[in-house]
Design an enzyme around this catalytic site. Structure first.
Site, mmCIF file in Angstrom:
data_model
loop_
_atom_site.group_PDB
_atom_site.id
_atom_site.type_symbol
_atom_site.label_atom_id
_atom_site.label_comp_id
_atom_site.label_asym_id
_atom_site.label_seq_id
_atom_site.Cartn_x
_atom_site.Cartn_y
_atom_site.Cartn_z
ATOM 1 N N ASP A 43 -13.859 7.266 5.597
ATOM 2 C CA ASP A 43 -14.958 7.531 6.528
ATOM 3 C C ASP A 43 -14.502 8.397 7.704
ATOM 4 O O ASP A 43 -13.524 8.069 8.391
ATOM 5 C CB ASP A 43 -15.527 6.208 7.082
ATOM 6 C CG ASP A 43 -16.114 5.339 5.973
ATOM 7 O OD1 ASP A 43 -16.589 5.897 4.973
ATOM 8 O OD2 ASP A 43 -16.099 4.098 6.142
ATOM 9 N N HIS A 88 -11.851 4.753 -0.091
ATOM 10 C CA HIS A 88 -12.711 3.847 -0.848
ATOM 11 C C HIS A 88 -13.734 4.619 -1.657
ATOM 12 O O HIS A 88 -13.989 5.806 -1.405
ATOM 13 C CB HIS A 88 -13.373 2.802 0.056
ATOM 14 C CG HIS A 88 -14.200 3.346 1.170
ATOM 15 N ND1 HIS A 88 -13.652 3.859 2.317
ATOM 16 C CD2 HIS A 88 -15.536 3.466 1.311
ATOM 17 C CE1 HIS A 88 -14.604 4.259 3.129
ATOM 18 N NE2 HIS A 88 -15.778 4.050 2.538
ATOM 19 N N HIS A 134 -13.205 8.628 -0.813
ATOM 20 C CA HIS A 134 -13.240 9.256 0.510
ATOM 21 C C HIS A 134 -12.711 8.277 1.553
ATOM 22 O O HIS A 134 -12.525 7.081 1.268
ATOM 23 C CB HIS A 134 -14.669 9.672 0.896
ATOM 24 C CG HIS A 134 -15.564 8.494 1.136
ATOM 25 N ND1 HIS A 134 -16.026 7.697 0.116
ATOM 26 C CD2 HIS A 134 -16.044 7.948 2.286
ATOM 27 C CE1 HIS A 134 -16.773 6.718 0.614
ATOM 28 N NE2 HIS A 134 -16.791 6.837 1.935
ATOM 29 N N ARG A 136 -23.444 -0.985 7.983
ATOM 30 C CA ARG A 136 -22.040 -0.695 8.299
ATOM 31 C C ARG A 136 -21.897 -0.362 9.774
ATOM 32 O O ARG A 136 -22.732 0.379 10.314
ATOM 33 C CB ARG A 136 -21.565 0.489 7.454
ATOM 34 C CG ARG A 136 -20.058 0.650 7.419
ATOM 35 C CD ARG A 136 -19.647 1.944 6.747
ATOM 36 N NE ARG A 136 -19.657 3.025 7.711
ATOM 37 C CZ ARG A 136 -19.548 4.317 7.401
ATOM 38 N NH1 ARG A 136 -19.444 4.696 6.134
ATOM 39 N NH2 ARG A 136 -19.557 5.239 8.339
HETATM 40 C C1 SIN Z 1 -19.083 3.711 2.627
HETATM 41 O O1 SIN Z 1 -18.640 4.705 2.063
HETATM 42 O O2 SIN Z 1 -18.763 3.450 3.753
HETATM 43 C C2 SIN Z 1 -19.977 2.777 1.849
HETATM 44 C C3 SIN Z 1 -19.203 1.763 1.121
HETATM 45 C C4 SIN Z 1 -20.061 0.965 0.177
HETATM 46 O O3 SIN Z 1 -21.266 1.215 0.080
HETATM 47 O O4 SIN Z 1 -19.522 0.088 -0.488
#
Ligand code: SIN
Length: 291
Positions: free
Chosen positions: A120, A266, A118, A281
């Site tokens: 973000d 990612h 996905h 985050r």
């Molecule tokens: C996310 O999707 O922003 C999380 C990434 C992660 O947990 O490595």
């Protein structure tokens, strides 16, 4: 590897060498990701350091900083060097910092954020510029919980010119309900939904990229449901089936990763159950993608 992929990978990685003076930059793969050292993110970066960080970010799209000791304010100050911070939607009475999203999984988790390819926030009218995840507690088992990142410039460039020509000019719908996978979101959650170009240009470099992702993109406008499904599956499968597009970041305690949401996808791999993993985050506001 087919001729289009070979030519695209060569084109994308042929660039003049850059002489970093302030930081050290070690690429993870030729096409995506770099480890950056020689900088302490608990201090405000100088203009010279920032200029080199920006250059590294636009070149490698995913920057990995190890052994950083950061408070939430340090984390946010560093992120603000690149733009305003996104405020998370919070339920009434939830007094957690709206600029910080907890990324947490443990033995009670039935779902983990980001455990699928996905990008973000692409359902927002102005999707984010990038995200910074500061991982303080990677899985205690010592392995697992890596995050993969894919280069969406290369995903576009490796398509045949005929396919690229077909995609240019199309738009797709990105729906904030998609990640809920049929579960109802919280009652007061305002569900974002937006239409964006399938092929967008990076706002800083002007380079083209494929701007669809399985996390949020539900259909391509102007195609039948069947055609849209087949085409999206083809585009999603590029990332899922071509390791050349991606790098894999292994988290050690106190690692911060900064990725460009305008040109990457990612996937946070949930392969460490029943161990836990915790990080915070922050997300940096971006702009409306242009074709
Ligand atoms: C996310 O999707 O922003 C999380 C990434 C992660 O947990 O490595």
């Amino acid at each position: 590897m087919d001729e289009f992929t070979r030519a695209a990978a060569k084109r994308l990685t042929t660039r003049p060498p850059y002489d970093y003076q302030q930081i050290s930059v070690r690429p993870l793969t030729p096409v995506i990701g770099a480890e950056v050292s020689g900088i302490d993110l608990s201090r405000k970066p100088s203009e010279e350091q920032l200029a080199e960080l920006r250059h590294a970010f636009l070149t490698h799209h995913v920057l990995v900083f190890r052994d950083q000791r950061l408070t939430p304010s340090d984390h946010k100050r560093f992120a603000r060097c690149f733009g305003e911070l996104r405020r998370q939607q919070r339920a009434a009475g939830d007094d957690r910092d709206p600029e910080i999203l907890d990324i947490r999984a443990d033995q009670d988790s039935t779902f983990v954020d980001g455990n699928d390819w996905h990008t973000d926030g692409t359902a927002d009218a102005e999707p984010s510029l990038g995200s910074m995840l500061y991982m303080t507690e990677p899985p205690a088992i010592g392995s697992g919980g890596d995050t993969m990142f894919a280069n969406m410039h290369l995903a576009y460039e490796m398509l045949s010119p005929t396919m690229r020509g077909f995609l240019d000019g199309l738009t797709a719908v990105h729906d904030g309900l998609a990640p809920w996978k049929g579960y109802p979101p919280p009652a007061d959650y305002v569900v974002p939904k937006s239409e964006h170009p399938v092929v967008a240009r990076h706002p800083d470099t002007g380079r083209r990229l494929l701007f669809v992702n399985p996390g949020f993109t539900t259909h391509i406008v102007g195609l039948s449901a069947e055609e849209s499904r087949a085409l999206l599956d083809l585009l999603f499968n590029l990332v899922a089936t071509k390791p050349l597009l991606s790098c894999r970041v292994h988290w050690t305690p106190n690692t911060l990763v900064f990725w460009d949401n305008r040109c990457t996808q990612h996937h946070a791999i949930w392969d460490y159950y029943p161990h836990s993993r915790y990080g915070q985050r922050v997300t940096i506001n971006g702009s409306r993608p242009t074709a």
